[in-house]
Design an enzyme around this catalytic site. Structure first.
Site, mmCIF file in Angstrom:
data_model
loop_
_atom_site.group_PDB
_atom_site.id
_atom_site.type_symbol
_atom_site.label_atom_id
_atom_site.label_comp_id
_atom_site.label_asym_id
_atom_site.label_seq_id
_atom_site.Cartn_x
_atom_site.Cartn_y
_atom_site.Cartn_z
ATOM 1 N N ASN A 95 0.721 -1.292 -0.161
ATOM 2 C CA ASN A 95 0.380 -0.289 -0.054
ATOM 3 C C ASN A 95 0.784 1.198 -0.056
ATOM 4 O O ASN A 95 1.795 1.096 0.634
ATOM 5 C CB ASN A 95 -0.885 -0.030 1.152
ATOM 6 C CG ASN A 95 -1.669 1.227 1.364
ATOM 7 O OD1 ASN A 95 -1.157 2.316 1.581
ATOM 8 N ND2 ASN A 95 -3.196 1.112 0.942
ATOM 9 N N ALA A 124 -4.603 0.248 -3.059
ATOM 10 C CA ALA A 124 -4.996 1.678 -2.690
ATOM 11 C C ALA A 124 -6.264 1.290 -2.116
ATOM 12 O O ALA A 124 -7.239 0.867 -2.496
ATOM 13 C CB ALA A 124 -5.081 2.764 -3.992
ATOM 14 N N GLU A 125 -6.416 2.146 -1.033
ATOM 15 C CA GLU A 125 -7.663 2.365 -0.394
ATOM 16 C C GLU A 125 -8.842 2.542 -0.934
ATOM 17 O O GLU A 125 -10.104 2.107 -0.572
ATOM 18 C CB GLU A 125 -7.696 3.162 0.986
ATOM 19 C CG GLU A 125 -6.454 2.793 2.113
ATOM 20 C CD GLU A 125 -5.377 3.875 1.656
ATOM 21 O OE1 GLU A 125 -5.317 4.840 2.351
ATOM 22 O OE2 GLU A 125 -4.844 3.780 0.573
ATOM 23 N N ASN A 126 -8.936 3.146 -2.064
ATOM 24 C CA ASN A 126 -9.982 3.459 -2.739
ATOM 25 C C ASN A 126 -10.308 2.438 -3.774
ATOM 26 O O ASN A 126 -11.473 2.796 -4.345
ATOM 27 C CB ASN A 126 -9.764 4.911 -3.520
ATOM 28 C CG ASN A 126 -8.662 4.818 -4.650
ATOM 29 O OD1 ASN A 126 -7.777 4.136 -4.414
ATOM 30 N ND2 ASN A 126 -8.847 5.471 -5.953
ATOM 31 N N GLY A 127 -9.825 1.384 -3.769
ATOM 32 C CA GLY A 127 -10.474 0.149 -4.253
ATOM 33 C C GLY A 127 -9.491 -0.323 -5.571
ATOM 34 O O GLY A 127 -10.161 -0.881 -6.482
#
Length: 221
Positions: free
Chosen positions: A26, A49-52
């Protein structure tokens, strides 16, 4: 003053050396987003990435950006073969289950014990901690990339953080434009120096004490 492009890429290149083939990694915003540009082309790494997104590639060339393909910071990225999209709930599920091998983050302060303070100041572009709290706790290794000092010249590697903590005793490695530190149970261990800096310069710009490795690597990319 912010770091120039050369310094930022030097830090990112050193961080890339910590990544191994097959890892899920990440990346935070800022300097960490440059790390994919410094990996060997034949290395298979799934950037998360945390947004997918899982499977981000290097930054796109200027003019070839895709409007709807961006990282968690909103900056354009590419997608490697085998990459995939999901919603944020699934992306955070991967973090919480410990599926992320390394998280590479920016920070405002790191303490001698490895405490992380990387909240963005309210009113700025990113007004909160985002996914950093969970990443710092659940990733198998936490690497911080940052300027050694803030804009006022104050050390960002400190005895104790004076800013709100994102997570306590979570940082494993710190990489700045001056040096590389490992966080150990005995405190900070300096392992690498970037040319042209020496130990005295690092000591002058670091608030806390640190020990020095018996074999210091001197880096000049």
């Amino acid at each position: 003053m912010g770091l120039g492009v050369n310094f930022r890429n030097t830090i990112a290149r050193r961080a890339a050396e910590e990544i191994r083939d097959g890892m899920v990694v990440n990346l935070g915003i800022g300097i960490p987003s440059l790390v994919p540009n410094h990996l060997p082309k034949n290395m298979m790494v799934m950037f998360h990435a945390e947004n997918g997104i899982t499977g981000m590639g290097p930054s796109p060339e200027k003019g070839s950006e895709v409007e709807n393909l961006c990282n968690a910071g909103g900056f354009p990225v590419t997608l490697n073969q085998g990459g995939s999209y999901c919603d944020s709930a699934v992306a955070f599920g991967m973090i919480r289950r410990g599926r992320v091998d390394i998280t590479i983050l920016g920070s405002l302060q790191v303490s001698a014990q490895g405490d992380l303070a990387n909240w963005i100041v309210p009113g700025k572009k990113v007004p909160g901690m985002g996914g950093a709290m969970e990443l710092a706790q659940k990733a198998r290794k936490v690497i911080v990339l940052m300027n050694h000092c803030d804009k006022a010249g104050n050390p960002k590697i400190v005895k104790s953080c004076t800013l709100p903590l994102t997570s306590a005793t979570c940082v494993d490695m710190i990489i700045t434009e001056l040096a590389v530190f490992k966080v150990t149970s005995q405190g900070l261990l300096l392992t690498d120096l970037f040319a042209p800096y020496d130990l005295q310069i690092v000591a002058n710009k670091t608030e806390c004490d640190f020990t020095v490795s018996d074999t210091i690597r001197k880096i000049s990319y």
